[in-house]
Each structure stands twice: as structure tokens, then as C-alpha cells.
Design an enzyme around this catalytic site. Sequence first.
Site, PDB file in Angstrom:
ATOM      1  N   ASP A  93     -24.473  18.199   2.921  1.00 31.47           N
ATOM      2  CA  ASP A  93     -23.386  17.582   3.689  1.00 31.47           C
ATOM      3  C   ASP A  93     -22.143  17.379   2.826  1.00 31.47           C
ATOM      4  OD1 ASP A  93     -25.362  17.451   5.537  1.00 31.47           O
ATOM      5  OD2 ASP A  93     -25.204  15.303   5.918  1.00 31.47           O
ATOM      6  N   SER A 124     -29.777   7.621   9.293  1.00 33.04           N
ATOM      7  CA  SER A 124     -30.651   8.730   9.701  1.00 33.04           C
ATOM      8  C   SER A 124     -31.465   8.410  10.950  1.00 33.04           C
ATOM      9  CB  SER A 124     -31.609   9.025   8.547  1.00 33.04           C
ATOM     10  OG  SER A 124     -32.675   9.820   8.989  1.00 33.04           O
ATOM     11  N   GLU A 140     -34.364   9.161  11.185  1.00 27.66           N
ATOM     12  CA  GLU A 140     -35.681   8.751  10.683  1.00 27.66           C
ATOM     13  C   GLU A 140     -35.889   7.244  10.860  1.00 27.66           C
ATOM     14  OE1 GLU A 140     -38.532  10.418   8.990  1.00 27.66           O
ATOM     15  OE2 GLU A 140     -37.602  11.819  10.365  1.00 27.66           O
ATOM     16  N   TYR A 198     -38.587   6.375   2.686  1.00 30.69           N
ATOM     17  CA  TYR A 198     -37.207   6.847   2.883  1.00 30.69           C
ATOM     18  C   TYR A 198     -36.585   6.163   4.098  1.00 30.69           C
ATOM     19  CZ  TYR A 198     -33.468   9.923   4.593  1.00 30.69           C
ATOM     20  OH  TYR A 198     -32.279  10.412   5.081  1.00 30.69           O
TER      21      TYR A 198
HETATM   22  P1  NDP Z   1     -29.127  16.506   0.092  1.00 28.73           P
HETATM   23  O1  NDP Z   1     -30.496  16.163  -0.357  1.00 28.73           O
HETATM   24  O2  NDP Z   1     -28.751  17.928   0.293  1.00 28.73           O
HETATM   25  O3  NDP Z   1     -28.068  15.861  -0.931  1.00 28.73           O
HETATM   26  C1  NDP Z   1     -28.264  14.604  -1.506  1.00 28.73           C
HETATM   27  C2  NDP Z   1     -27.168  14.347  -2.512  1.00 28.73           C
HETATM   28  O4  NDP Z   1     -27.406  13.082  -3.155  1.00 28.73           O
HETATM   29  C3  NDP Z   1     -27.105  15.394  -3.643  1.00 28.73           C
HETATM   30  O5  NDP Z   1     -25.760  15.588  -3.972  1.00 28.73           O
HETATM   31  C4  NDP Z   1     -27.835  14.686  -4.766  1.00 28.73           C
HETATM   32  O6  NDP Z   1     -27.490  15.160  -6.049  1.00 28.73           O
HETATM   33  C5  NDP Z   1     -27.322  13.274  -4.565  1.00 28.73           C
HETATM   34  N1  NDP Z   1     -28.120  12.254  -5.244  1.00 28.73           N
HETATM   35  C6  NDP Z   1     -29.461  12.099  -5.226  1.00 28.73           C
HETATM   36  N2  NDP Z   1     -29.826  11.053  -5.970  1.00 28.73           N
HETATM   37  C7  NDP Z   1     -28.684  10.520  -6.484  1.00 28.73           C
HETATM   38  C8  NDP Z   1     -28.392   9.434  -7.333  1.00 28.73           C
HETATM   39  N3  NDP Z   1     -29.359   8.669  -7.847  1.00 28.73           N
HETATM   40  N4  NDP Z   1     -27.098   9.163  -7.635  1.00 28.73           N
HETATM   41  C9  NDP Z   1     -26.109   9.947  -7.160  1.00 28.73           C
HETATM   42  N5  NDP Z   1     -26.322  11.013  -6.362  1.00 28.73           N
HETATM   43  C10 NDP Z   1     -27.594  11.289  -6.025  1.00 28.73           C
HETATM   44  O7  NDP Z   1     -28.874  15.680   1.449  1.00 28.73           O
HETATM   45  P2  NDP Z   1     -27.965  16.054   2.715  1.00 28.73           P
HETATM   46  O8  NDP Z   1     -26.673  16.574   2.258  1.00 28.73           O
HETATM   47  O9  NDP Z   1     -28.791  16.822   3.671  1.00 28.73           O
HETATM   48  O10 NDP Z   1     -27.772  14.612   3.373  1.00 28.73           O
HETATM   49  C11 NDP Z   1     -26.678  13.771   3.007  1.00 28.73           C
HETATM   50  C12 NDP Z   1     -27.023  12.333   3.355  1.00 28.73           C
HETATM   51  O11 NDP Z   1     -27.278  12.208   4.747  1.00 28.73           O
HETATM   52  C13 NDP Z   1     -28.261  11.794   2.655  1.00 28.73           C
HETATM   53  O12 NDP Z   1     -28.044  10.412   2.421  1.00 28.73           O
HETATM   54  C14 NDP Z   1     -29.361  11.961   3.688  1.00 28.73           C
HETATM   55  O13 NDP Z   1     -30.388  11.035   3.466  1.00 28.73           O
HETATM   56  C15 NDP Z   1     -28.592  11.684   4.961  1.00 28.73           C
HETATM   57  N6  NDP Z   1     -29.074  12.336   6.146  1.00 28.73           N
HETATM   58  C16 NDP Z   1     -29.249  13.692   6.180  1.00 28.73           C
HETATM   59  C17 NDP Z   1     -29.616  14.318   7.342  1.00 28.73           C
HETATM   60  C18 NDP Z   1     -29.837  15.784   7.416  1.00 28.73           C
HETATM   61  O14 NDP Z   1     -30.436  16.237   8.398  1.00 28.73           O
HETATM   62  N7  NDP Z   1     -29.354  16.567   6.453  1.00 28.73           N
HETATM   63  C19 NDP Z   1     -29.808  13.534   8.603  1.00 28.73           C
HETATM   64  C20 NDP Z   1     -29.558  12.120   8.449  1.00 28.73           C
HETATM   65  C21 NDP Z   1     -29.202  11.559   7.276  1.00 28.73           C
HETATM   66  P3  NDP Z   1     -28.184  16.504  -6.675  1.00 28.73           P
HETATM   67  O15 NDP Z   1     -27.446  17.672  -6.064  1.00 28.73           O
HETATM   68  O16 NDP Z   1     -27.947  16.334  -8.117  1.00 28.73           O
HETATM   69  O17 NDP Z   1     -29.625  16.480  -6.264  1.00 28.73           O
HETATM   70  P1  GDR Z   2     -37.215  15.444   8.108  1.00 29.08           P
HETATM   71  O1  GDR Z   2     -37.009  16.975   7.707  1.00 29.08           O
HETATM   72  O2  GDR Z   2     -38.451  14.871   7.563  1.00 29.08           O
HETATM   73  O3  GDR Z   2     -37.022  15.369   9.601  1.00 29.08           O
HETATM   74  O4  GDR Z   2     -35.990  14.746   7.342  1.00 29.08           O
HETATM   75  P2  GDR Z   2     -38.044  18.087   7.201  1.00 29.08           P
HETATM   76  O5  GDR Z   2     -37.363  19.382   7.425  1.00 29.08           O
HETATM   77  O6  GDR Z   2     -38.551  17.779   5.839  1.00 29.08           O
HETATM   78  O7  GDR Z   2     -39.282  17.918   8.217  1.00 29.08           O
HETATM   79  C1  GDR Z   2     -39.129  18.125   9.621  1.00 29.08           C
HETATM   80  C2  GDR Z   2     -40.501  18.167  10.267  1.00 29.08           C
HETATM   81  O8  GDR Z   2     -41.168  19.363   9.869  1.00 29.08           O
HETATM   82  C3  GDR Z   2     -42.504  19.034   9.533  1.00 29.08           C
HETATM   83  N1  GDR Z   2     -43.043  20.052   8.607  1.00 29.08           N
HETATM   84  C4  GDR Z   2     -42.623  20.286   7.348  1.00 29.08           C
HETATM   85  N2  GDR Z   2     -41.621  19.714   6.624  1.00 29.08           N
HETATM   86  C5  GDR Z   2     -41.407  20.201   5.366  1.00 29.08           C
HETATM   87  N3  GDR Z   2     -40.383  19.666   4.652  1.00 29.08           N
HETATM   88  N4  GDR Z   2     -42.179  21.169   4.809  1.00 29.08           N
HETATM   89  C6  GDR Z   2     -43.203  21.754   5.501  1.00 29.08           C
HETATM   90  O9  GDR Z   2     -43.891  22.623   4.994  1.00 29.08           O
HETATM   91  C7  GDR Z   2     -43.429  21.298   6.837  1.00 29.08           C
HETATM   92  N5  GDR Z   2     -44.319  21.650   7.806  1.00 29.08           N
HETATM   93  C8  GDR Z   2     -44.066  20.882   8.864  1.00 29.08           C
HETATM   94  C9  GDR Z   2     -42.405  17.655   8.906  1.00 29.08           C
HETATM   95  O10 GDR Z   2     -43.689  17.031   8.895  1.00 29.08           O
HETATM   96  C10 GDR Z   2     -41.411  17.009   9.862  1.00 29.08           C
HETATM   97  O11 GDR Z   2     -42.052  16.507  10.990  1.00 29.08           O
HETATM   98  C11 GDR Z   2     -34.702  15.324   7.327  1.00 29.08           C
HETATM   99  C12 GDR Z   2     -34.021  14.935   6.003  1.00 29.08           C
HETATM  100  O12 GDR Z   2     -32.812  15.626   5.887  1.00 29.08           O
HETATM  101  C13 GDR Z   2     -33.741  13.442   5.972  1.00 29.08           C
HETATM  102  O13 GDR Z   2     -32.957  13.128   4.824  1.00 29.08           O
HETATM  103  C14 GDR Z   2     -32.963  13.071   7.230  1.00 29.08           C
HETATM  104  O14 GDR Z   2     -32.702  11.692   7.240  1.00 29.08           O
HETATM  105  C15 GDR Z   2     -33.734  13.488   8.457  1.00 29.08           C
HETATM  106  O15 GDR Z   2     -33.949  14.881   8.429  1.00 29.08           O
HETATM  107  C16 GDR Z   2     -32.980  13.164   9.746  1.00 29.08           C
END
Ligand code: NDP
Ligand code: GDR
EC number: 4.2.1.47
Length: 363
Positions: free
Chosen positions: A30, A152, A154, A175
Site C-alpha cells: 500500500d 482491517s 480482520e 494481529y
Molecule cells: P505490507 O506487509 O506489504 O507492508 C507493511 C509495511 O510495514 C512494510 O513497509 C514493512 O517494512 C513495514 N513495517 C513492518 N514492521 C515495521 C516496523 N516495526 N517499523 C516500521 N515499519 C514496519 O502491508 P500492506 O501494504 O498490504 O498493508 C498496509 C497496512 O494496511 C498494514 O498496516 C496492514 O496491516 C493494513 N491492511 C492491509 C490490508 C491488505 O489487504 N493489504 C487490509 C487491511 C489492512 P518492510 O518492507 O521492511 O517489511
Molecule cells: P488475510 O490474507 O489473512 O485475509 O489477511 P491471506 O491472503 O493471508 O489469507 C486469506 C485467506 O486465505 C486462506 N489461505 C491461505 N493464506 C495464506 N496466506 N497462505 C496459504 O497457503 C493459504 N491457504 C489458504 C487463509 O487461511 C485466509 O482465510 C490480509 C492481510 O493483508 C492483513 O494484513 C489484512 O488486514 C487483511 O488481509 C484484511
Amino acid sequence: MASQDNVSRSSNGDSHTMKIALVTGITGQDGSYLTEFLLEKGYEVHGLIRRSSNFNTQRINHIYVDPHNVNKARMKLHYADLSDASSLRRWLDVIKPDEVYNLAAQSHVAVSFEIPDYTADVVATGALRLLEAVRSHIVDTGRTIKYYQAGSSEMFGSTPPPQSETTPFHPRSPYAASKCAAHWYTVNYREAYGLYACNGILFNHESPRRGENFVTRKITRALGRIKVGLQTKLFLGNIQASRDWGFAGDYVEAMWLMLQQEKPDDYVVATEESHTVEEFLEVSFGYVGLNWKDHVEIDKRYFRPTEVDNLKGDASKAKEILGWKPKVGFEKLVKMMVDEDLEMAKREKVLVDAGYMDAKQQP
Ligand code: NDP
Ligand code: GDR
């Protein structure tokens, strides 16, 4: 790419017109889309990156401009960590942002069962540290800052769909419980100190930049490699789980829109459609003429101690108040991810065939 600390001062209370944003988690999925979006809007974007033994800036390398090119470099990177309060306050004081987007997190649900303390420290207490740094910076400087918290779906956990802003939370992982704490810290700072602070309650959003151990990207990466003959099997966990999957590029606009309103509030952001992991397999494998059943094996290792079975958002508030709606639907998203990962697999195949890479290895 090296982190650097020169900052051009332009913000509210100062004389410039260019808005300044501070983004935590800028190196994540993001963070990279949000940065592109904000640069396009004319912002100067400062990202906090954490120290790692390897460069962790792959997702933003394409928008990086050498800081020595002062007139062109509008994205600047600084070392900090959500576990280090002093670094957060220091960069706020130096950068003086107008908007802060807190995207940093240990964001993997399954991993949060393995490292619960760390997850809580970064996701929950990390958000509190940043809110407190913002609050104290505002008190000391008299400036204003708008704050976005990455919440989220979640957090809804086992509460049945459709889920909206008024649906009760029932988190099902360390989480998710940590995200609930961050959500309520944000609400509390808004109510207690009048901070302009918003919670975006975002449902799953994916893209070709999605981390490779989230299920959608894990599937499309494996699919590309299967298609070109680099692997045959894909091991997955619970494929009956259902998610409301949107495109990350659409969702970052909603984050920004929340901070452009007169009053701060909390918003659900979702496509309002839900699909199982199995449906994702059907559409993605079908798109390249393969049958997923020939390749997928269920591995109990990927089951979670407590699962979130069914998420489907009700985004009417975001549609009505922010005027936001998703542009990319489920099928288009799946195809976009498959297309990109197929190209990546073809490049890998060239390296493997030339003897520069082992087929088992992924760059
Ligand atoms: P990513 O896992 O792709 O990115 C997470 C970011 O946080 C990375 O830049 C990571 O750095 C950084 N980070 C992790 N730990 C620390 C720390 N201790 N201090 C500073 N930075 C840190 O997540 P997304 O981009 O997918 O998601 C962005 C946000 O939105 C997150 O908070 C996630 O929980 C939330 N979210 C995401 C959703 C999704 O579907 N993608 C849905 C709902 C919420 P590094 O690159 O070094 O690992
Ligand atoms: P989620 O995403 O837990 O919804 O969190 P993920 O893609 O990890 O899992 C989605 C669903 O798929 C099922 N699943 C598996 N998941 C993973 N990772 N690996 C597998 O092999 C697998 N097989 C089945 C999981 O059980 C789950 O039900 C994401 C993250 O981006 C969070 O940070 C964010 O907050 C939520 O989406 C909204």
C-alpha cells in the site's frame, strides 16, 4: 538506494504550497501505491523505512530519484521504526507533515500467531507511539496534522457479513486484536485531544505488488511458474475461506479522501463482493487454461488456530460521503495479477535455461 535525511520544509504554518505527507510502511504494497498517488497529487512524500540487512525498497525503486537531484526528488526516505518512539517524534519535528499515514505493520495474520508479542508491539503499541508523537508535536508546535490509521476487516473476525462501521469486532488472531487496539487508540485520540484522526477499515486488497506469502499472490506466483514448467505443485491451507478482494491501487485513494473531509471519521472500504480461495483458484488457473485440481494440495500447516471464514464489506458510507468506489472488480484483479506473474515466470525461465538460476530458487 540509500536513506537520506534532507527535508524541504513546506507545510501548514510555513510559507509553501506543496503539501507534505509522512508515510510509515512506505516499502509495503500500500505504501508504494499511496506514494505514487500522492506524488501525482503534487505532494512531497516522506517515508519511514526500517533497517534491514538487505535493501527493502523494491516496491518504490521505480519512483526513487537521487536526493542529490534536489529539484526533482519529492520522495524522501528516513530510517525509523514503529518500535522506536524517539525516531517517530524526531522525524515529525524535522519533516513537519500535513498528513501522516500509518501503514506500517507486521501484517501477516498467520505469522502473528508465531510472533504475537512483536505483532502487538508494532501493530498496537506502534500506532499508539505514533499517535502520541503526533499529539505532542502538535502541542509543542501549534501546527495541525491529519492522521490515517490502517485498520482491517480482520477486526470483524467471526462476526457474520455484511460488515459495516457499526458491526461489532470479534478478532480471531493476535494481529486482528492488535488492529482493534490501534483502532480504539485512534478513536480515543480523536475524542480526547480533538486530533483529526481517521480509521480506514479496509477489506483485503491485492495487486501484483502483494507480498508473496498472502494467498492471492502465492497462487498467481505459483501459477506463472507452473505454466512455464518451473514447478508442478502448490500447497495451500483452507480454501473455503471467503474474502472481499479489491485492488490496492483503488484503496489508497480512499485513504487520502478520508483526510480531505471537514471532519475525521471511520470508514469501511470494500468491493461488497466476496469470493472463496477456491473461486480465486478457478478463475486464475482457468484463465491460463489449467485445472487447479491437478496442481493444488492441501497442507494442514497453512491452517490457522482460529480462522476468519467470511468477510464481505458494506461500503455505503465511503461511497456516500467520500464519493469513493472501486474501479477494479474480482476477475480483472485476478487477471492483472496472473498476467504480471506469468511475465515474471517467463523471465525466471530464461535465467534457469541459461544456467544462471536453479528452478527451485525464486529471485
Ligand atoms: P505490507 O506487509 O506489504 O507492508 C507493511 C509495511 O510495514 C512494510 O513497509 C514493512 O517494512 C513495514 N513495517 C513492518 N514492521 C515495521 C516496523 N516495526 N517499523 C516500521 N515499519 C514496519 O502491508 P500492506 O501494504 O498490504 O498493508 C498496509 C497496512 O494496511 C498494514 O498496516 C496492514 O496491516 C493494513 N491492511 C492491509 C490490508 C491488505 O489487504 N493489504 C487490509 C487491511 C489492512 P518492510 O518492507 O521492511 O517489511
Ligand atoms: P488475510 O490474507 O489473512 O485475509 O489477511 P491471506 O491472503 O493471508 O489469507 C486469506 C485467506 O486465505 C486462506 N489461505 C491461505 N493464506 C495464506 N496466506 N497462505 C496459504 O497457503 C493459504 N491457504 C489458504 C487463509 O487461511 C485466509 O482465510 C490480509 C492481510 O493483508 C492483513 O494484513 C489484512 O488486514 C487483511 O488481509 C484484511
